[in-house]
Design a protein around this motif. Structure first.
Motif, mmCIF file in Angstrom:
data_model
loop_
_atom_site.group_PDB
_atom_site.id
_atom_site.type_symbol
_atom_site.label_atom_id
_atom_site.label_comp_id
_atom_site.label_asym_id
_atom_site.label_seq_id
_atom_site.Cartn_x
_atom_site.Cartn_y
_atom_site.Cartn_z
ATOM 1 N N LEU A 111 0.831 -1.203 0.000
ATOM 2 C CA LEU A 111 0.000 0.000 0.000
ATOM 3 C C LEU A 111 0.872 1.262 0.000
ATOM 4 N N PRO A 112 0.491 2.253 -0.797
ATOM 5 C CA PRO A 112 1.244 3.515 -0.794
ATOM 6 C C PRO A 112 0.964 4.256 0.496
ATOM 7 N N ARG A 113 1.834 4.096 1.499
ATOM 8 C CA ARG A 113 1.418 4.476 2.848
ATOM 9 C C ARG A 113 1.233 5.959 3.040
ATOM 10 N N PHE A 114 2.074 6.758 2.380
ATOM 11 C CA PHE A 114 1.978 8.205 2.578
ATOM 12 C C PHE A 114 0.647 8.726 2.041
ATOM 13 N N VAL A 115 0.331 8.357 0.800
ATOM 14 C CA VAL A 115 -0.908 8.829 0.180
ATOM 15 C C VAL A 115 -2.112 8.292 0.953
ATOM 16 N N LEU A 116 -2.039 7.022 1.351
ATOM 17 C CA LEU A 116 -3.146 6.433 2.103
ATOM 18 C C LEU A 116 -3.352 7.167 3.433
ATOM 19 N N MET A 118 -2.627 10.247 4.119
ATOM 20 C CA MET A 118 -3.245 11.553 3.838
ATOM 21 C C MET A 118 -4.737 11.406 3.677
ATOM 22 N N ILE A 119 -5.151 10.387 2.910
ATOM 23 C CA ILE A 119 -6.571 10.272 2.585
ATOM 24 C C ILE A 119 -7.371 9.803 3.790
ATOM 25 N N VAL A 120 -6.803 8.896 4.580
ATOM 26 C CA VAL A 120 -7.516 8.446 5.786
ATOM 27 C C VAL A 120 -7.739 9.628 6.727
ATOM 28 N N ALA A 122 -7.814 12.790 5.894
ATOM 29 C CA ALA A 122 -8.743 13.725 5.270
ATOM 30 C C ALA A 122 -10.181 13.239 5.415
ATOM 31 N N LEU A 123 -10.398 11.922 5.330
ATOM 32 C CA LEU A 123 -11.757 11.378 5.434
ATOM 33 C C LEU A 123 -12.246 11.343 6.875
ATOM 34 N N PHE A 124 -11.371 10.934 7.798
ATOM 35 C CA PHE A 124 -11.834 10.682 9.162
ATOM 36 C C PHE A 124 -11.532 11.837 10.111
ATOM 37 N N PHE A 207 0.665 19.116 4.582
ATOM 38 C CA PHE A 207 -0.540 19.046 3.759
ATOM 39 C C PHE A 207 -1.759 19.604 4.511
ATOM 40 N N LEU A 209 -2.893 18.501 7.377
ATOM 41 C CA LEU A 209 -3.657 17.419 7.982
ATOM 42 C C LEU A 209 -3.228 17.121 9.417
ATOM 43 N N PHE B 273 -3.708 17.700 -3.199
ATOM 44 C CA PHE B 273 -3.713 18.758 -2.185
ATOM 45 C C PHE B 273 -4.996 19.584 -2.296
ATOM 46 N N LEU B 288 -5.902 7.897 -4.902
ATOM 47 C CA LEU B 288 -5.379 6.791 -4.087
ATOM 48 C C LEU B 288 -5.366 5.503 -4.906
#
Lengths: 266, 314
Positions: A111-116, A118-120, A122-124, A207, A209, B273, B288
């Motif tokens: 899994l691309p951990r950095f991007v994941l 960020m998105i987790v 951002a979502l939670f 970012f 976050l 971003f 993602l």
């Protein structure tokens, strides 16, 4: 090598002390602004200058160490615990347990951990606990793979066989005889994981976050971005602190590695 | 072949993870598919129906999977555009940046590692190794900010923002020169960590073989040290360098997101971003997915090429 190891240790000890005694080390409150915005370093008692809201950069850097160290150390520690548990189970049991756990490990490792992360976030929503959790979830696979390989080799070692023949139950053999013997490289990996977690936390902060209620080095660099032209000190000091801290943890890992590797001992 | 079969369940798992994130988002999952906007109720109802969000979870997951496999990543309400075309529009800029950075990191890293190994233990070797350890510890977005400070703000040599001059793109050679001037700083910022990593890997793998029989044989035949290095020893570094790039692609793409944000580079990272800032969830999830698929693909490709380069790994 040795001198660099001492330098790294000195920096880390200073950083931990600064983080623990932050209110005493910082002569200003990092959370309250003032009318003295964008002052250059060494003016009116502001060693590192002030930011766009008149907050003292030295105080922010000192308090920022708390977030970086807490996130880095807890994520690495939790990652090591999960990794050792997963790796020990997989290496000890082999067969179906091994296959399943290793598939899981492989999935998390890819899994691309950095991007994941960020998105987790951002979502939670942001929060220091969530950041630690996300980094942990993404940090354990490497430890698990290494522990599995060593446990699988040690399983048939004479002293392990002896313990088993002596009537020790399997789970106790694993916990008391095998696991302690595979921990040395785990410590090295954990030191590297602290460095990686601090970098990841800084990236999240950059970012936007990070935890909005706490100062962090990444968030400081996020703010500095808009003021690069007018206030270089807003970017230089927190960034250099991140770099030195990451460097120190990587050095620590190198020194531990050299010290724990019996072939390197002289 | 077995490797390819191995990658398929990983890809499916990655897609299902994306669905899991949608389903686990606090509040109404429709929000994760539309984004956090006051979208019309009719549109939300339409999305709910299209994704079968009123059906049981396994059916929802299956529907999502089928949609993604058909190349449908949803619609970005924030940009009034399907996510796929939004991402496709930014792909080239990111490829340009990442490609340049990796090419630079590979060439400079291999040269530095090779020369360092050649002078093993000497002053040059020690200085290089020290510099590489530092280079590996620097956060790439901060390197970007420092490069902007030095070369754009203080010296004024290079532009600090964007991929080309704001006032109309010049054509021909002038346009290419302008593009390169904009590319230089972000590419250096992104490449530094991987340059350090590649140089270290190259140095180790060359030191490993400098005493090997085939190198001694080449020396005995009268090959000079430069010939031995570039004709024999360096070949051995090809596979580790390839692995370093392939297995780090996820980090490289994340680094690109940070660097693009620092330099206002109009790529996927900048889009990520912006989509985080505007709570445009479908775009975030689309990115993602793209990055995950790239990473799975890179791992697969690395394995395959590794086998071709190094016949011992069969």
């Amino acid at each position: 090598m040795k001198r660099q190891g001492w330098m790294a240790a000195a920096w880390l000890i200073a950083l931990v002390l600064a983080a623990v005694f932050a209110p005493a080390v910082a002569n200003f409150d990092p959370y309250s602004g003032s009318a003295d915005s964008l002052l250059p370093p060494f003016t009116q008692g502001h060693w590192f200058g002030t930011d766009d809201l008149g907050r003292d950069i030295w105080a922010e850097t000192v308090f920022g160490a708390r977030v970086s160290l807490i996130v880095g150390v807890s994520a690495a520690l939790l990652g090591a615990i999960v990794g050792v548990a997963m790796g020990a189970l997989a290496g000890w049991h082999r067969g179906a347990v091994d296959a399943t756990l290793m598939r899981l490990t492989e999935f998390f490792q890819i899994l691309p951990r950095f991007v994941l992360a960020m998105i987790v976030i951002a979502l939670f929503g942001p929060g220091i606990g969530k950041v630690i959790l996300v980094i942990t979830v993404l940090a354990w696979p490497q430890t698990a793979r290494m522990v599995r390989a060593s446990v699988a080799t040690l399983r048939r070692a004479p002293f392990v066989e002896a313990a088993r023949i002596g009537g020790m139950p399997g789970s106790r053999v694993l916990m008391q005889e095998v696991v302690p013997n595979v921990l040395a490289p785990v410590i090295v990996l954990a030191a590297m994981d602290v460095a990686a977690a601090i970098l990841l936390e800084a990236g999240l902060g950059f970012f936007g976050l990070g935890d909005p209620n706490l100062v962090s080095w990444g968030a400081m660099l996020n703010e500095a971005q808009q003021y690069l032209r007018s206030a270089w000190w807003m970017a230089v000091f927190p960034g250099a602190t991140i770099a030195l801290t990451v460097l120190a943890f990587n050095r620590l890992a190198d020194v531990l590695n050299a010290g724990l590797d019996p072939r390197g001992r002289s | 072949m077995r490797r390819i079969l191995h990658a398929i369940p990983l890809l499916l798992a990655v897609i299902l993870l994306n669905y899991g994130l949608i389903a686990a988002t606090p509040g109404d999952p429709v929000t994760a598919l539309v984004g956090d906007f006051p979208a019309p109720a009719a549109y939300r109802a339409q999305v709910r129906h299209d994704y079968g969000l009123d059906k049981p979870v396994p059916i929802q997951a299956l529907r999502y999977l089928v949609r993604v496999l058909h190349g449908d990543l949803g619609y970005s309400f924030a940009n009034r555009q399907p996510v796929v075309s939004l991402i496709a529009g930014r792909l080239l800029a990111t490829l340009e940046l990442v490609g340049t950075a990796l090419a630079f990191a590979s060439i400079a890293g291999v040269l530095l590692g090779a020369v360092s190994a050649q002078f093993g233990g000497g002053i040059f070797d020690r200085a290089t190794r020290g510099a590489l350890t530092v280079g590996y510890a620097l956060p790439e977005f901060w390197v970007g900010q420092m490069l902007i400070l030095c070369f754009a703000i203080w010296l004024g040599w290079l532009p600090s923002q964007g991929a080309h001059a704001i006032r109309g793109a010049a054509g021909g050679w002038a346009g290419i020169a302008d593009g390169l001037r904009h590319l230089l700083l972000p590419a250096i910022a992104l490449s530094l960590r991987y340059l350090a990593l590649i140089a270290r890997v190259t140095r180790t793998s060359i030191l490993d073989v400098l005493g090997a029989n085939f190198v001694l044989a080449a020396r005995a035949r009268g090959a000079g040290s430069i010939r031995v290095l570039f004709g024999h020893a360096l070949r051995n570094a090809a596979a580790p360098v390839l692995n370093t790039i392939g297995f780090n692609l996820g980090f490289i793409l994340a680094g690109s997101a940070l660097v693009e944000t620092v330099f206002g580079w109009p790529g996927i990272g900048r889009l990520l971003f912006d989509s985080i800032e505007s709570r445009d969830y479908p775009t975030m999830l689309g990115i993602l997915l793209l990055v995950s698929v790239c990473v799975v693909g890179a791992n697969l490709l690395t394995d395959i090429v590794h086998r071709l380069v190094d016949p011992r790994v069969a």
